[in-house]
Design a protein around this motif. Structure first.
Motif, mmCIF file in Angstrom:
data_model
loop_
_atom_site.group_PDB
_atom_site.id
_atom_site.type_symbol
_atom_site.label_atom_id
_atom_site.label_comp_id
_atom_site.label_asym_id
_atom_site.label_seq_id
_atom_site.Cartn_x
_atom_site.Cartn_y
_atom_site.Cartn_z
ATOM 1 N N TRP A 187 0.679 -1.125 0.027
ATOM 2 C CA TRP A 187 0.069 -0.066 0.125
ATOM 3 C C TRP A 187 0.947 1.228 -0.106
ATOM 4 O O TRP A 187 1.487 1.473 1.168
ATOM 5 C CB TRP A 187 -0.922 -0.029 1.178
ATOM 6 C CG TRP A 187 -2.095 1.056 1.199
ATOM 7 C CD1 TRP A 187 -1.788 2.339 1.858
ATOM 8 C CD2 TRP A 187 -3.298 1.059 0.619
ATOM 9 N NE1 TRP A 187 -2.994 3.172 1.692
ATOM 10 C CE2 TRP A 187 -3.549 2.413 1.084
ATOM 11 C CE3 TRP A 187 -3.953 0.234 0.066
ATOM 12 C CZ2 TRP A 187 -5.074 2.853 0.687
ATOM 13 C CZ3 TRP A 187 -5.302 0.492 -0.308
ATOM 14 C CH2 TRP A 187 -5.510 1.718 -0.059
ATOM 15 N N GLU A 204 1.861 5.291 0.374
ATOM 16 C CA GLU A 204 1.244 6.415 0.828
ATOM 17 C C GLU A 204 1.721 7.453 -0.116
ATOM 18 O O GLU A 204 2.584 7.600 -0.609
ATOM 19 C CB GLU A 204 2.017 6.910 2.182
ATOM 20 C CG GLU A 204 1.984 5.940 3.146
ATOM 21 C CD GLU A 204 0.109 5.685 3.793
ATOM 22 O OE1 GLU A 204 -0.404 6.951 3.477
ATOM 23 O OE2 GLU A 204 -0.239 4.770 4.101
ATOM 24 N N ARG A 205 0.517 8.149 -0.550
ATOM 25 C CA ARG A 205 0.528 9.146 -1.580
ATOM 26 C C ARG A 205 1.251 10.482 -1.122
ATOM 27 O O ARG A 205 0.727 11.000 -0.290
ATOM 28 C CB ARG A 205 -0.950 9.064 -2.075
ATOM 29 C CG ARG A 205 -1.445 7.999 -2.816
ATOM 30 C CD ARG A 205 -1.119 7.909 -4.316
ATOM 31 N NE ARG A 205 -1.901 8.869 -5.178
ATOM 32 C CZ ARG A 205 -1.368 9.655 -6.125
ATOM 33 N NH1 ARG A 205 0.101 9.308 -6.399
ATOM 34 N NH2 ARG A 205 -1.804 10.562 -6.801
ATOM 35 N N ASP A 265 -8.636 4.527 -4.903
ATOM 36 C CA ASP A 265 -8.624 3.487 -4.142
ATOM 37 C C ASP A 265 -9.845 2.361 -4.400
ATOM 38 O O ASP A 265 -9.298 1.191 -4.378
ATOM 39 C CB ASP A 265 -8.750 3.845 -2.647
ATOM 40 C CG ASP A 265 -7.615 4.505 -2.138
ATOM 41 O OD1 ASP A 265 -6.553 4.430 -2.588
ATOM 42 O OD2 ASP A 265 -7.667 5.374 -1.073
#
Length: 366
Positions: free
Chosen positions: A174, A176-177, A336
């Motif tokens: 995953w 983190e943007r 997402d």
């Protein structure tokens, strides 16, 4: 002895080529692989060394559109490899792979799989006739999306000899943007079907609404036609002060690093199959605005996992881009949802489907 699969491919940074490379890595890293893989490349390119590092690789040197020397060399390469199956990827391999494989005689004639990854709205009558011939020579035509498979049937593929295998993607942990605020990106070769001109047309309006926005167009130009288009686009950018101040064109990039910088990925194409770049964008949680062509609508659901607009509708594309830049939370929620969708489309599942197809084609011989 394991059956040999010869993959006929290009060696550029196209979606089909990168998909094949990823599938080969997945196959070689797994246990119990039932097949031996080789690659024949139609010409030299930036991915040739990557293929050669994985499996035996032969590089040919196709020149002219109708190159008899290339066809002889391809036939000789297949005769030497004696594959059970020839699996072609991308337009040029798809055109010639099934035809040349069909010319082999006796026990040396392999089964042929044609991986159809695009549509042909742009093609002229002669190329469409050539496609129809290659479809008839192939034992199986496999689309990368349901829409692509249906299009192949309309263009002459026998419905009973078609299948669909969705592209696979390696899902990273995953991410983190932390994108660059206002960064809008296109990732694709410089081609008239990719929608560069539409983006340049609407960009002054986007820039007026978001003064900090910037547009980065990344992708190679190789053919004479692509180089000419690139020169025209650079000239258009240079003559408009707004474009010159906020639009950049760059060459090849590392997709993961490039996508990490994007606030929004745009895919304004007029013709596509199922772009690999959308799978990669969703896997990195990047919001996507795309046109409803090919199989894109099977991946991008408008209002849920992105923005999907009619091809060529410049106002609709502009409005979608403005909406994505205006509401970062909404854009991220849709991205997402896209990641949840592509989580079901991993490389292992795609490879398993291809190997099931190989087994099905070889079953009578076994």
């Amino acid at each position: 002895m394991k059956p040999t699969i010869v993959h006929l491919s290009g060696a550029d940074h196209g979606g089909a080529e990168r998909q094949l490379l990823a599938l080969l890595k997945t196959a070689l890293s797994g246990a119990g692989n039932d097949y031996r893989h080789e690659v024949v490349l139609v010409r030299e390119g930036p991915l040739a060394a990557d293929f050669a590092a994985l499996v035996p690789t032969t590089v040919l040197a196709k020149g002219r559109p109708l190159d008899f020397r290339f066809l002889r060399e391809l036939r000789s390469a297949l005769q030497r490899a004696q594959p059970a199956i020839v699996h072609s990827w991308a337009p040029t391999p798809n055109l010639w792979g099934p035809i040349v494989a069909k010319s082999l005689t006796g026990r040396s004639r392999p089964k042929t799989v044609l991986a159809e990854v695009g549509l042909d709205e742009w093609k002229g009558r002669l190329l469409k006739l050539a496609d129809r011939l290659s479809y008839r020579c192939a034992d199986l035509v496999v689309g990368c999306a349901q829409a692509v498979t249906r299009a192949a049937i309309r263009r002459g593929a026998a419905a009973a000899r078609t299948d669909t295998v969705y592209l696979g993607v390696q899902l990273p942990p995953w991410p983190e943007r932390a994108p660059i605020r206002g960064r809008v990106q296109l990732l694709g070769r410089v081609d008239f079907r990719k929608g560069h001109r539409l983006l340049l047309e609407i960009w002054p309006e986007v820039k007026a609404a978001f003064p900090a926005a910037e547009l980065v167009l990344a992708g190679p130009a190789a053919s004479a036609e692509e180089l000419e288009l690139r020169a025209d686009l650079l000239d258009q950018i240079g003559r408009n002060p707004v474009l010159a101040d906020s639009v950049r064109m760059i060459d090849r990039v590392d997709p993961a690093e490039y996508l990490a910088q994007a606030e929004v990925l745009v895919v304004p194409s007029t013709s596509e199959g199922l772009p690999n770049v959308i799978l990669e964008a969703f896997s990195h949680r990047v919001p996507v605005i795309a046109t409803d062509v090919g199989g894109i609508g099977e991946l991008v659901r408008d209002g849920h996992s992105g923005w999907l607009v009619p091809a060529g509708d410049r106002d609709a594309f502009r409005d979608a881009l403005l909406a994505a830049l205006a509401d970062r939370r909404l854009a991220q929620d849709r991205a997402d949802a896209g990641r949840a969708r592509v989580a079901e489309m991993d490389l292992a599942a795609s490879l398993a489907h291809w190997e099931e197809i190989y087994a099905r084609l070889l079953e009578p011989a076994r």
